[in-house]
Design an enzyme around this catalytic site. Structure first.
Site, mmCIF file in Angstrom:
data_model
loop_
_atom_site.group_PDB
_atom_site.id
_atom_site.type_symbol
_atom_site.label_atom_id
_atom_site.label_comp_id
_atom_site.label_asym_id
_atom_site.label_seq_id
_atom_site.Cartn_x
_atom_site.Cartn_y
_atom_site.Cartn_z
ATOM 1 N N THR A 79 0.847 -1.203 0.000
ATOM 2 C CA THR A 79 0.000 0.000 0.000
ATOM 3 C C THR A 79 0.876 1.244 0.000
ATOM 4 O O THR A 79 0.695 2.157 -0.813
ATOM 5 C CB THR A 79 -0.915 0.016 1.248
ATOM 6 O OG1 THR A 79 -1.769 -1.134 1.199
ATOM 7 C CG2 THR A 79 -1.754 1.280 1.312
ATOM 8 N N ASN A 147 -5.492 -9.509 -7.662
ATOM 9 C CA ASN A 147 -5.682 -10.211 -6.392
ATOM 10 C C ASN A 147 -7.015 -10.948 -6.301
ATOM 11 O O ASN A 147 -7.159 -11.886 -5.533
ATOM 12 C CB ASN A 147 -5.551 -9.227 -5.219
ATOM 13 C CG ASN A 147 -6.326 -7.945 -5.445
ATOM 14 O OD1 ASN A 147 -6.062 -7.216 -6.408
ATOM 15 N ND2 ASN A 147 -7.285 -7.668 -4.582
ATOM 16 N N GLN A 175 0.962 -9.530 -5.745
ATOM 17 C CA GLN A 175 0.413 -10.893 -5.821
ATOM 18 C C GLN A 175 1.231 -11.820 -6.717
ATOM 19 O O GLN A 175 0.872 -12.987 -6.879
ATOM 20 C CB GLN A 175 -1.032 -10.841 -6.345
ATOM 21 C CG GLN A 175 -2.015 -10.209 -5.383
ATOM 22 C CD GLN A 175 -2.311 -11.075 -4.160
ATOM 23 O OE1 GLN A 175 -1.937 -12.253 -4.084
ATOM 24 N NE2 GLN A 175 -2.985 -10.496 -3.185
ATOM 25 N N SER A 195 5.041 -6.843 -1.280
ATOM 26 C CA SER A 195 4.558 -6.976 0.088
ATOM 27 C C SER A 195 5.039 -8.299 0.670
ATOM 28 O O SER A 195 4.868 -9.351 0.041
ATOM 29 C CB SER A 195 3.030 -6.948 0.057
ATOM 30 O OG SER A 195 2.525 -7.206 1.339
ATOM 31 N N ALA A 196 5.615 -8.267 1.870
ATOM 32 C CA ALA A 196 6.171 -9.489 2.457
ATOM 33 C C ALA A 196 5.096 -10.513 2.824
ATOM 34 O O ALA A 196 5.290 -11.719 2.662
ATOM 35 C CB ALA A 196 6.991 -9.142 3.698
ATOM 36 N N HIS A 197 3.947 -10.033 3.303
ATOM 37 C CA HIS A 197 2.989 -11.005 3.857
ATOM 38 C C HIS A 197 2.237 -11.794 2.792
ATOM 39 O O HIS A 197 1.485 -12.711 3.118
ATOM 40 C CB HIS A 197 2.041 -10.343 4.859
ATOM 41 C CG HIS A 197 0.973 -9.468 4.274
ATOM 42 N ND1 HIS A 197 -0.336 -9.867 4.205
ATOM 43 C CD2 HIS A 197 1.019 -8.221 3.769
ATOM 44 C CE1 HIS A 197 -1.058 -8.872 3.673
ATOM 45 N NE2 HIS A 197 -0.257 -7.870 3.406
ATOM 46 N N THR A 233 12.629 5.323 10.784
ATOM 47 C CA THR A 233 13.587 4.241 11.066
ATOM 48 C C THR A 233 13.098 2.938 10.446
ATOM 49 O O THR A 233 11.928 2.582 10.585
ATOM 50 C CB THR A 233 13.754 4.076 12.599
ATOM 51 O OG1 THR A 233 14.180 5.333 13.126
ATOM 52 C CG2 THR A 233 14.764 3.002 12.944
ATOM 53 N N CYS A 321 -11.784 -6.442 2.624
ATOM 54 C CA CYS A 321 -11.672 -5.043 3.031
ATOM 55 C C CYS A 321 -11.299 -4.982 4.497
ATOM 56 O O CYS A 321 -11.764 -5.786 5.295
ATOM 57 C CB CYS A 321 -12.981 -4.307 2.812
ATOM 58 S SG CYS A 321 -13.401 -4.261 1.092
HETATM 59 N N1 PMP Z 1 -1.730 -4.631 -4.019
HETATM 60 C C1 PMP Z 1 -2.309 -5.829 -4.181
HETATM 61 C C2 PMP Z 1 -2.519 -6.369 -5.551
HETATM 62 C C3 PMP Z 1 -2.717 -6.553 -3.060
HETATM 63 O O1 PMP Z 1 -3.302 -7.741 -3.212
HETATM 64 C C4 PMP Z 1 -2.486 -6.009 -1.768
HETATM 65 C C5 PMP Z 1 -2.920 -6.754 -0.521
HETATM 66 N N2 PMP Z 1 -4.265 -7.103 -0.506
HETATM 67 C C6 PMP Z 1 -1.878 -4.758 -1.664
HETATM 68 C C7 PMP Z 1 -1.505 -4.108 -2.808
HETATM 69 C C8 PMP Z 1 -1.616 -4.129 -0.329
HETATM 70 O O2 PMP Z 1 -0.515 -4.746 0.281
HETATM 71 P P1 PMP Z 1 -0.149 -4.471 1.813
HETATM 72 O O3 PMP Z 1 -1.094 -5.277 2.607
HETATM 73 O O4 PMP Z 1 1.268 -4.929 1.947
HETATM 74 O O5 PMP Z 1 -0.263 -3.013 2.036
#
Ligand code: PMP
Length: 377
Positions: A79, A147, A175, A195-197, A233, A321
């Site tokens: 994001t 996504n 993704q 994004s790491a997660h 930081t 969401c």
């Molecule tokens: N872009 C896409 C295509 C995503 O699927 C997501 C997570 N749903 C994000 C951005 C946002 O990532 P983050 O949770 O790391 O902010």
């Protein structure tokens, strides 16, 4: 007992379980910071040690993505990376595909929408038309993979059009990485978000790849971290987990073959039950093997998600969401999907088992069978 043991978790595009390698790296970073406070900006010895480790992690991330370490800006996730790309430079014009994640769509009220076809693939002619006489600098933002549907965008074609027009390309790669071959150089992107997660790392950390030839100004005002591109930081522990997760993700990809079979099985069985009434979003396009978007016309996605949840099966309605509210999918609407509020997203990952698939299909069939009978559709 983990939640995944008591239910079938099929919402991997929302987030993924932590990889043991990422956990180990974070525990090691935490243990280290017990004895030596780790601020990579400090000039003293412990600060320098922190900096050394941060730069090692940056190199690992850069190697995994295929770019120079200096071009990686660590952020709090995709994001923030999207926000930095769309707002960190004085763009004269910004074009975003109609199926982008909200974290792209919501950044700029003045962004113009690039149309997509019925599969959610960027309309290349439409993009080229929008770029005629584009002022400089113009930014085009197109995601690598959607996504909600798993649809893969033809980034090589898109970047050729963008380049011809003298514009700049941003790719939301959140993704894609770890779920398909992804080579930054071959996308032709000047900016790319990660994004790491989404790949087995912790939430709250990610990165923006930034072409060093294009000046980028930090959105947050404060220190000069990340070469002035992201004040604050660095999340040292999270970054350690991100780097380890990425490395691990790229070296373990055999599961993708298994998952493709599982996803195909889900779709085959859903089609058997739903016949022509079933709508698989983006089915005519190149898609990730991990994802399917299944619509039962006339049955709200929210209801489907709740019913499946009651049966111990976790999926989501389009994008999850943060408010917990489910709205009609803008992605499916942009595709001209006839029932954009009635589709669930089923997304699989490296720990998805045959039993998870079985549980999903059993619960989904119970929910769907009645809906598709009686010639209602
Ligand atoms: N872009 C896409 C295509 C995503 O699927 C997501 C997570 N749903 C994000 C951005 C946002 O990532 P983050 O949770 O790391 O902010």
């Amino acid at each position: 007992m983990t939640l995944a043991m008591t239910s079938a978790y099929l919402d991997w595009n929302a987030t993924t379980p932590l990889r043991p390698a990422a956990r180990e790296a974070m525990v090691a970073a935490m243990d280290l910071s017990l004895g030596s406070p780790l601020n990579p900006s400090s000039v003293h010895a412990t600060g320098r040690e922190a900096k050394k480790r941060l730069e090692r992690a940056r190199q690992t991330v850069a190697d995994g993505l295929g770019c120079a370490a200096a071009d990686i800006v660590f952020t709090s996730g995709a994001t923030e990376a999207n926000s930095l790309a769309l707002l960190g430079h004085p763009w004269s014009r910004v074009l975003v595909s109609a199926v982008e994640h909200d974290s792209v769509l919501a950044q700029r009220a003045d962004a113009e929408l690039i149309p997509v076809d019925g599969n959610g693939v960027v309309d290349l002619g439409g993009l080229a038309a929008l770029l005629v006489d584009a002022p400089s600098p113009t930014l085009v933002s197109v995601m690598a993979v959607n996504n909600e549907t798993g649809v893969v965008q033809p980034l090589a074609d898109i970047s050729a059009i963008v380049r011809d027009a003298g514009a700049v390309l941003h790719v939301d790669g959140a993704q894609a990485v770890g779920k398909m071959p992804f080579d930054l150089a071959s996308t032709g992107a000047d900016f790319a978000s990660f994004s790491a997660h989404k790949l087995g790392g912790p939430a709250g950390v990610g990165a923006l790849y930034a072409n060093p030839a294009i000046p980028l100004e930090s959105r947050l005002k404060g220190g000069g971290q990340e070469k002035g591109r992201r004040a604050g930081t660095e999340n040292f522990i999270g970054i350690a987990g991100f780097a380890a997760a990425l490395e691990d993700a790229l070296s373990h990809r055999d599961w993708l073959v298994v998952v493709r079979g599982q996803r195909d099985r889900i779709e085959a069985e859903a089609r058997r039950i739903g016949g022509n009434g079933l709508i698989v979003g983006g089915a005519g396009a190149d898609r990730l093997p991990t994802t399917t978007s299944l619509a039962i016309p006339g049955l709200a996605a929210e209801t489907q998600v709740m019913r499946l949840d009651l049966e111990g099966v976790q999926v989501s309605a389009g994008s999850a969401c943060s408010s917990g509210k489910v709205k009609q999918s803008h992605v499916l609407a942009a595709m001209g999907h006839p029932h954009p509020g009635d589709a669930i997203r089923v997304s699989l990952g490296w720990e998805t088992t045959a039993d998870d698939v079985h549980r999903f299909l059993a619960a989904w069939s119970r929910m769907a069978t009645g809906r598709f009978q009686g010639g209602r559709f």
